[in-house]
Design a protein around this motif. Structure first.
Motif, PDB file in Angstrom:
ATOM      1  N   HIS A  54       0.871  -1.188   0.000  1.00  0.00           N
ATOM      2  CA  HIS A  54       0.000   0.000   0.000  1.00  0.00           C
ATOM      3  C   HIS A  54       0.898   1.225   0.000  1.00  0.00           C
ATOM      4  O   HIS A  54       1.735   1.405   0.871  1.00  0.00           O
ATOM      5  CB  HIS A  54      -0.944   0.005   1.204  1.00  0.00           C
ATOM      6  N   LYS A 111       0.066   4.392   0.337  1.00  0.00           N
ATOM      7  CA  LYS A 111      -0.319   5.576   1.104  1.00  0.00           C
ATOM      8  C   LYS A 111       0.665   5.878   2.226  1.00  0.00           C
ATOM      9  O   LYS A 111       0.707   6.994   2.718  1.00  0.00           O
ATOM     10  CB  LYS A 111      -1.723   5.435   1.659  1.00  0.00           C
ATOM     11  N   ALA A 129      -7.847   0.358  -3.911  1.00  0.00           N
ATOM     12  CA  ALA A 129      -8.617  -0.403  -2.919  1.00  0.00           C
ATOM     13  C   ALA A 129      -9.627   0.497  -2.218  1.00  0.00           C
ATOM     14  O   ALA A 129      -9.589   0.674  -0.994  1.00  0.00           O
ATOM     15  CB  ALA A 129      -7.669  -1.038  -1.904  1.00  0.00           C
ATOM     16  N   PHE A 151     -10.627  -9.250  -1.959  1.00  0.00           N
ATOM     17  CA  PHE A 151      -9.610  -8.709  -1.048  1.00  0.00           C
ATOM     18  C   PHE A 151     -10.231  -8.336   0.283  1.00  0.00           C
ATOM     19  O   PHE A 151     -11.450  -8.167   0.400  1.00  0.00           O
ATOM     20  CB  PHE A 151      -8.893  -7.509  -1.675  1.00  0.00           C
ATOM     21  N   SER A 153      -2.082  -5.966   5.501  1.00  0.00           N
ATOM     22  CA  SER A 153      -1.820  -5.144   6.685  1.00  0.00           C
ATOM     23  C   SER A 153      -0.417  -5.463   7.169  1.00  0.00           C
ATOM     24  O   SER A 153       0.129  -6.527   6.838  1.00  0.00           O
ATOM     25  CB  SER A 153      -2.821  -5.422   7.809  1.00  0.00           C
ATOM     26  N   PRO A 174       0.795  -5.073   2.586  1.00  0.00           N
ATOM     27  CA  PRO A 174       1.143  -4.255   3.747  1.00  0.00           C
ATOM     28  C   PRO A 174       1.613  -2.874   3.299  1.00  0.00           C
ATOM     29  O   PRO A 174       2.123  -2.727   2.184  1.00  0.00           O
ATOM     30  CB  PRO A 174       2.293  -5.038   4.388  1.00  0.00           C
TER      31      PRO A 174
END
Ligand code: PLP
Length: 368
Positions: A48, A50, A91, A175, A223, A241
């Motif tokens: 991820h 972000k 997502a 997901f 995660s 993650p």
């Protein structure tokens, strides 16, 4: 005024404060370790983005074997495409005309997979794709226990069938974000049990959807707290993650990241000791974000430079440090944020450092 690039090659003590510091050797180690972990589980890695919003970090992750990146916002998706990345999982439900427009634009420039959790969230994108004569890949989000977005596993087959019947979309997988693993806190056995349960719910859901006749390629968990458990479940094909790349105090607090593996700190300067305790610094909540603390004491950050202390509270540009009464006006301290992803989005650049010398300055992309 000093140009930002003039700081390259200088020791961090010369930086304007507050400044976000990213320790590059630590980042490289974290990226390599997560790539090894995913490989060991036999799953693909789609970090991820972000957490960093940095093209330099994305490049390191892809160079280390990531199949693509995950994003939460349209701005992140567009920034990734502009930076040359070509395989993106968005997502987040594509709800609202602005999100549909972004998805339509990006799907014609790169591989885009869009997360949906219902016919209602998928229908506007389906209509736009069908009328443009294109097909966009969609992944069905399943709620494995977090209680956020995602279809109830019991309703997933019906939802997948209905979304697959929409024109302009192709359901390529399922997901979940098993954020409930982090919520378990500092009990490693319970974390493993909750992460394994989340992976199992998703894998079983995928099996039922396949038995109903739909071909699924991706079965994706994601995660940092669940990265050692959820992807280990047979049937999981991908892990996403995010926080691992920098680490943060909340992961340290629950024991999922070693303090030595945290790469992100905020450099801040003491601006007043007139109160005695607390000491005032120039990093308030605009520099640190107001993300909550897993320590449960309401702190906004943890001092990691010698002498310790906590950022107990903050105003916009003022931070209140407790437990650091040795500090004097002008002193520099380094603070580890509660939550790396929230902190990143507060800043327009980070200073990439090696041995406490500025090696590079990385823009934070796609903030809005
Ligand atoms: C959909 C989704 N996937 C993956 C992640 C990454 O989780 P973490 O930051 O705990 O690594 C997040 C984080 O919030 C998320 O929302």
């Amino acid at each position: 005024m000093t140009a930002a690039s003039d700081f390259i090659g200088r020791p961090i003590e010369q930086l304007p404060t507050p400044a976000v510091l990213i320790d590059v050797p630590t980042v490289r180690r974290n990226i390599a370790r997560m790539a090894d972990l995913a490989q060991g589980f036999g799953v693909e890695l789609r970090p991820h983005w972000k957490t960093s919003k940095s093209a330099q970090i994305a490049r390191m992750q892809v160079d280390a074997g990531a199949v693509g990146l995950t994003a939460a916002t349209g701005a992140e998706v567009e920034a990734l495409v502009a930076a040359g990345f070509t395989d993106i999982f968005w997502a987040y439900p594509p709800v609202g005309p602005h999100r549909v427009a972004t998805a339509m634009r990006v799907a014609q420039q790169a591989r885009l997979i869009v997360g949906v959790d219902s016919v209602a969230s998928a229908a506007p994108l389906s209509a736009a794709a069908a009328s443009a004569g294109i097909e966009i890949e969609a992944r069905l989000e399943v709620d494995s226990g977090l209680g956020r977005t995602g279809v109830d596993p019991a309703d997933a087959v019906t939802a997948a069938r209905a979304i697959a019947a929409l024109p302009g979309l192709r359901v390529e997988g399922v997901f979940t974000h098993e954020g409930q693993v982090q919520g378990v806190g500092a009990d490693p056995e319970r974390r493993t049990a909750v992460g394994t349960a989340a992976g199992s719910v998703l894998a079983e859901t995928a099996a039922r959807i396949r038995a109903d006749g739909l071909e699924l390629t991706s079965v994706s968990v994601g995660s940092t707290a669940g990265a050692r458990s959820a992807p280990a479940v047979p049937g999981i094909t991908e892990a996403r993650p995010g926080t691992y790349v920098y680490g943060d105090e909340n992961q340290v607090a629950i024991g999922t990241i070693d303090p030595a593996d945290t790469a992100m700190t905020v450099l801040s300067r003491v601006i007043s000791t007139e109160r005695g305790e607390p000491v005032l610094i120039d990093a308030g909540i605009k520099a640190m974000s107001s993300d909550g603390s897993m320590h449960g004491d309401g702190r906004f950050g943890t001092v990691v430079s010698p002498g310790g202390g906590v950022l107990a509270t903050g105003h916009e540009e003022h931070g209140f440090i407790r437990g650091s009464s040795h500090l004097r006006v002008g002193d520099l301290i380094r603070i580890r944020p509660n939550h790396a992803c929230g902190l990143t989005n507060m800043h327009s650049r980070v200073f990439a450092i090696e041995d406490d010398v500025v090696a590079d300055i990385w823009p934070v992309l796609g903030r809005h």
